[in-house]
Scaffold this motif. Structure first.
Motif, PDB file in Angstrom:
ATOM      1  N   THR A  86     -14.427  -1.918  15.753  1.00  0.00           N
ATOM      2  CA  THR A  86     -13.977  -0.582  16.168  1.00  0.00           C
ATOM      3  C   THR A  86     -12.472  -0.432  16.000  1.00  0.00           C
ATOM      4  O   THR A  86     -11.980   0.608  15.541  1.00  0.00           O
ATOM      5  N   THR A  89     -11.529  -0.057  12.192  1.00  0.00           N
ATOM      6  CA  THR A  89     -11.867   1.215  11.548  1.00  0.00           C
ATOM      7  C   THR A  89     -11.348   2.433  12.299  1.00  0.00           C
ATOM      8  O   THR A  89     -11.562   3.568  11.855  1.00  0.00           O
ATOM      9  N   ALA A 148     -12.800  12.935  12.895  1.00  0.00           N
ATOM     10  CA  ALA A 148     -13.748  11.821  12.744  1.00  0.00           C
ATOM     11  C   ALA A 148     -13.400  10.678  13.682  1.00  0.00           C
ATOM     12  O   ALA A 148     -14.274  10.113  14.345  1.00  0.00           O
ATOM     13  N   ASN A 150     -12.723   7.729  13.025  1.00  0.00           N
ATOM     14  CA  ASN A 150     -13.106   6.419  12.536  1.00  0.00           C
ATOM     15  C   ASN A 150     -13.256   6.476  11.016  1.00  0.00           C
ATOM     16  O   ASN A 150     -13.810   7.446  10.485  1.00  0.00           O
ATOM     17  N   ALA A 152     -15.168   4.854   9.110  1.00  0.00           N
ATOM     18  CA  ALA A 152     -16.564   4.818   8.686  1.00  0.00           C
ATOM     19  C   ALA A 152     -17.203   6.198   8.667  1.00  0.00           C
ATOM     20  O   ALA A 152     -18.237   6.402   8.013  1.00  0.00           O
ATOM     21  N   LEU A 153     -16.610   7.168   9.364  1.00  0.00           N
ATOM     22  CA  LEU A 153     -17.172   8.516   9.434  1.00  0.00           C
ATOM     23  C   LEU A 153     -16.519   9.489   8.458  1.00  0.00           C
ATOM     24  O   LEU A 153     -16.797  10.685   8.483  1.00  0.00           O
ATOM     25  N   ASP A 155     -16.771   9.356   5.154  1.00  0.00           N
ATOM     26  CA  ASP A 155     -17.497   9.411   3.887  1.00  0.00           C
ATOM     27  C   ASP A 155     -18.334  10.681   3.812  1.00  0.00           C
ATOM     28  O   ASP A 155     -19.574  10.658   3.831  1.00  0.00           O
ATOM     29  N   THR A 156     -17.622  11.814   3.736  1.00  0.00           N
ATOM     30  CA  THR A 156     -18.291  13.109   3.626  1.00  0.00           C
ATOM     31  C   THR A 156     -17.712  13.877   2.443  1.00  0.00           C
ATOM     32  O   THR A 156     -16.618  13.564   1.948  1.00  0.00           O
TER      33      THR A 156
END
Length: 293
Positions: A86, A89, A148, A150, A152-153, A155-156
């Motif tokens: 956590t 990222t 986001a 983070n 990891a979030l 990727d949009t």
């Protein structure tokens, strides 16, 4: 460490931590170079107009804050958050560092210099508009990052469009500046780091390799501004400028500006006589005037 904070199986940890670490290390190195440049400017050009001084110290202050924020993020990820997925990222303050406006300031600075040399308003306006587009896209990217929270979030599709526009516009502005500087002034050493970031982003869309050049961009622009301003310095008595058989004492930094100000030099031989004889001063300027003290 909380087992729940471990990276998911198969998550490319190195592909995330590596670019971040390299970007932060490069940022600290470039800030050190910037600090030297600012000190050189402070010593050499005390008589610059207030707008130039304000530009230098504004850029320095922004980069100082940016370095503090990035250091906080680095310590969070690799210090007390070491091994915590956590923490690694977490966006931290990167959402604020991303849209930093030094890139816009640097490109505007070069745009103005090009206008001075070329007297072309279209080039000046074109660079400003492209740079402004890059800056707005950077702010949008920062807003998405804050939302986001983070990596990891991120990727949009909307984030990809914002990042792509941000890097593409910045790279295009750099290319135009480099071409115009080469044509109107001299070969430009402006690094096209934004182009590198864009290539990495397009070539590896699922990786965060583009983070490294993105971290470096603001401080590279800041250093470029100071390099241009400090290029007015002249080293008196250096290897490339030494033209006299007389070995002179060092000239104060504030006189190394390339102006026509008169200089007073003291022969080193006169200084080595133990102070028992008179010292001859040689006044160099429009004419040579001898004197005795």
């Amino acid at each position: 460490m909380d087992p729940g904070s471990a990276a998911p199986l198969g998550f490319p940890t190195v592909q995330v931590s590596g670019p971040v670490l390299l970007g932060e290390l490069g940022t600290w190195g470039l800030f050190g170079a910037l600090s030297v440049q600012v000190y050189t400017y402070y010593q050499a050009f005390p008589n610059d107009n207030w707008s130039t001084k304000s530009l230098v110290y504004l850029v320095s202050a922004i980069e100082l804050v940016d370095t503090i924020l990035m250091t906080h993020g680095a310590f969070s990820a690799f210090g007390y958050g070491f091994g915590d997925f956590t923490a690694l990222t977490n966006i931290d303050f990167d959402w604020l560092s991303i849209p930093i406006m030094v890139s816009f300031i640097g490109q505007s600075f070069y745009a103005y210099r090009l206008y001075v040399f070329s007297k072309s308003w279209p080039i000046f306006v074109l660079i400003l508009l492209i740079s402004l587009t890059s800056t707005i896209a950077g702010f949008v990217t920062g807003a998405f990052s804050l939302q986001a929270g983070n990596i990891a979030l991120l990727d949009t599709r909307k984030v990809a469009v914002a990042v792509g526009l941000w890097l593409a516009a910045s790279a295009l502005s750099d290319i135009i500046i480099a071409i115009c500087m080469t044509y109107y002034v001299s070969p430009s050493s402006q690094p096209l780091v934004a182009l590198t970031g864009l290539v990495l982003f397009l070539a590896f869309p699922d990786q965060s390799y583009y983070i490294t050049p993105s971290y470096l961009l603001p401080k590279l622009y800041a250093n470029c501004i100071l390099v241009v301003l400090n290029a007015r310095c002249q080293i008196v008595g250096g290897r490339a400028t030494y033209t006299s058989t007389t070995d002179h004492a060092a000239t104060p930094a504030y006189l190394r500006t390339g102006t026509t100000a008169n200089l007073v030099t003291i022969d080193r031989e006169a200084l080595s006589n133990g102070g028992n004889d008179d010292i001859e001063l040689k006044h160099t300027g429009a004419s040579d005037i001898g004197g005795r003290v």
